[in-house]
Design a protein around this motif. Structure first.
Motif, short mmCIF file in Angstrom:
data_model
loop_
_atom_site.label_atom_id
_atom_site.label_comp_id
_atom_site.label_asym_id
_atom_site.label_seq_id
_atom_site.Cartn_x
_atom_site.Cartn_y
_atom_site.Cartn_z
N TYR A 83 58.17 40.82 41.37
CA TYR A 83 59.59 40.66 41.67
C TYR A 83 59.84 39.29 42.26
CZ TYR A 83 58.21 42.53 46.35
OH TYR A 83 57.61 42.77 47.55
N ARG A 189 63.73 46.70 43.06
CA ARG A 189 64.62 45.98 43.96
C ARG A 189 65.60 45.14 43.17
NH1 ARG A 189 60.55 45.25 48.23
NH2 ARG A 189 58.86 46.64 47.64
N ASP A 258 65.01 40.99 47.76
CA ASP A 258 63.78 41.71 47.43
C ASP A 258 63.57 42.92 48.35
OD1 ASP A 258 63.45 39.34 49.18
OD2 ASP A 258 61.45 40.15 49.51
N ASN A 259 64.43 43.05 49.34
CA ASN A 259 64.32 44.21 50.23
C ASN A 259 65.50 45.15 50.04
OD1 ASN A 259 61.94 43.24 51.29
ND2 ASN A 259 62.92 42.21 53.01
N ASP A 268 61.65 48.62 53.36
CA ASP A 268 61.06 47.47 54.05
C ASP A 268 61.54 47.37 55.50
OD1 ASP A 268 59.44 46.92 52.00
OD2 ASP A 268 60.26 44.96 51.50
MG MG Z 1 59.81 43.13 51.27
#
Ligand code: MG
Ligand code: AMP
Length: 500
Positions: A83, A189, A258-259, A268
């Motif tokens: 990712y 994500r 990405d979280n 996360d």
């Molecule tokens: Mg992360």
């Protein structure tokens, strides 16, 4: 002694049913965990294991080996996912699971598919300069907070197990290493979409979108424009999720793209924390120096992140670029109203209203302003208001939430006047309010105390006690009353650190 990963011979502890591994090869890298010297099982979440249809007996026996990555259960196809992501606004085209390894997927008792992933299980091709490991503190924090979120009724990845590795990890200091096992509806994500879009790989974006629709939004297969419908559905779930965070005072801390999941689960749990005294500017994360991810900024950041998701979907939404942009912008604009509707609906419940009237927003805002000006504890104020709704004798405790005792009297008059037009009985109202206003949240000083006892003395009793209390956040638990209290001035913990 370092043991080589090997298959379990005695039956399958996990009934794996893996699907991500069937996606195109450039979506992931096959990667086994790296064995550790001396794994020790801190905790196995047995009720969760049972719900997932896992062999609890086998996990009690082999849990330390399995959840450290030393023993790879039969049917696992371990991999690290690719990712990308915007981190604090800057784009990194290549992140990926640098220390997380997906063992595989299982279907739980209700037919839902879940990922089982080890975090801190050694390096992967995406580790960049990292060691692929996790320290015990962040592992315990993620365990406590993700389970607390679940008990609060907020979508979140869950904690299946935590182990220590017997090996040190080197951060600012030398810390005990640990591995966390999490369970997620998926680990896809916003940044997963960005990975392919950044490479101009529209077919990759399409394969991923089709997979996400099948896995998380199967009803959308029949939509006129499934990809636009997917964007709307993700934005609806994120609007609902972030509203729920605000209702309990949760601050994620690293809302990078990405979280942010496309399933709508919180993921996360790095430097995340719950606020004590109400202040919309609250930030805990030591790396968030400009307050980008402060409590009150979270809804706006959610929208910004969704815009990044929308960009990746443009070629799928409409072959005509201007028209695609118009359609995507419509979804991004509507997010603001979606969020506001979820937030206000939840705030109405928090102050005991079942119906809606025009002045409700102002009534809620007046209370929040008062709380901010009077340094009132967010959780306690609403819990005491719930008590007051059922029993006038509880007024003195509510009033004591504010620095100046008389500060809330004008607001209370307005509130009672509004309640007189709401049909619930007082006892039903108090019960309903207690079911949305928790008595217990993972207060940061308690989380830090639990971590410190574990790191300094190998003492997990505070960790266990916290998990016990937080499993029933909406119930009065007189034996644990102290866990409901805000920190004393010398106990306050103002900074939290990422696990990296
Ligand atoms: Mg992360
Ligand atoms: P995070 O801030 O935890 O969301 O992580 C951001 C990125 O850094 C992800 O790609 C992680 O996999 C990676 N990462 C974080 N910590 C480590 C580590 N100790 N070793 C390797 N990669 C890491």
């Amino acid at each position: 002694m370092i043991s080589t990963p090997q298959k379990i011979r005695s039956g399958a502890a996990f009934p794996f049913d893996n699907s991500y591994v069937g996606l195109p090869k450039h979506f992931f890298a096959p990667q086994s965990p790296t064995p550790v010297s001396e794994p020790w099982l801190i905790k196995l979440n047995e009720p969760l294991a049972a719900e997932l249809g896992l062999d609890v007996e086998a996990l009690r026996r082999d849990g330390a080996a399995i959840f450290s990555g030393n023993l790879i259960p039969e049917g696992a196809e371990p991999l690290a996912m690719a990712y990308a992501g915007h981190q604090f606004g800057g784009f990194s085209p290549q992140l990926g699971d640098g220390r997380a390894i997906l063992l595989g997927e299982v279907i739980d008792r209700s037919g839902k598919r879940f990922d089982i992933q080890l975090k801190g299980a050694g390096p992967t091709p995406f580790s960049r300069r990292g060691d692929g490991r996790a320290a015990i503190g962040p592992v315990l924090r993620e365990y406590i907070i993700s389970e607390a979120m679940f008990a609060l009724g907020i979508p979140a990845t869950r904690a299946l197990a935590a182990v220590t590795t017997g090996e040190p990890v080197y951060r600012e200091e030398v810390l005990p290493g640990a591995v966390f096992t999490r369970v997620a509806a998926s680990h896809i994500r916003v940044g997963t979409f960005q990975y392919f879009a950044a490479r101009g790989d529209t077919e990759g974006v399409r394969s991923l979108a089709d997979y996400v629709i099948d896995r998380h939004y199967p009803a959308l297969r029949e939509a006129d424009n499934p990809y636009l419908a997917l964007f709307e559905a993700v934005s609806e779930r994120q609007a609902a999720l972030i509203a729920r965070w605000l209702h309990v005072g949760f601050i994620h801390g690293v809302m990078n793209t990405d979280n942010m999941t496309v399933s709508g689960e919180t993921i996360d749990f790095g430097p995340c924390a719950f606020m004590d005294a109400y202040d919309p500017a609250t930030v805990f994360s030591s790396i968030d120096q400009h307050g980008r991810y402060a409590y009150a900024n979270q809804p706006g950041i959610g929208q910004w992140n969704l815009a990044r998701l929308g960009e990746t979907l443009l070629p799928l939404i409409d072959g005509e670029p201007d028209s695609a942009v118009d359609k995507a912008n419509g979804v991004i604009r509507a997010y603001g109203e979606r969020f506001q509707a979820h937030w206000l609906a939840g705030m109405r419940k928090k102050i005991g209203l079942t119906g809606d009237e025009d002045g409700d927003l102002e009534l809620v805002q007046a209370l929040l302003s008062l709380m901010q000006a009077q340094n009132a504890d967010f959780t306690l104020t609403f819990r005491r208001l719930s008590d007051l709704a059922g029993d006038e004798a509880a007024e003195s405790a509510f009033v004591a939430s504010f620095r100046e005792a008389e500060a809330s009297s004008a607001w209370l008059t307005q509130w009672r006047e509004r309640l007189s037009r709401d049909p619930q009985t007082t006892s039903a109202r108090a019960t309903a309010m207690r079911s949305v206003n928790p008595a217990f949240i993972p207060r940061n000083h308690r989380v830090e105390q639990a971590i410190e006892a574990a790191v300094e003395n190998g003492d997990f009793s505070l960790f266990d006690a916290l998990l016990t209390v937080l499993a029933r956040p909406y119930e009065n638990q007189p034996d644990f009353a102290g866990y409901g209290e805000p920190p004393k001035p010398h106990e306050r913990v103002l900074a939290t650190f990422c696990g990296t």
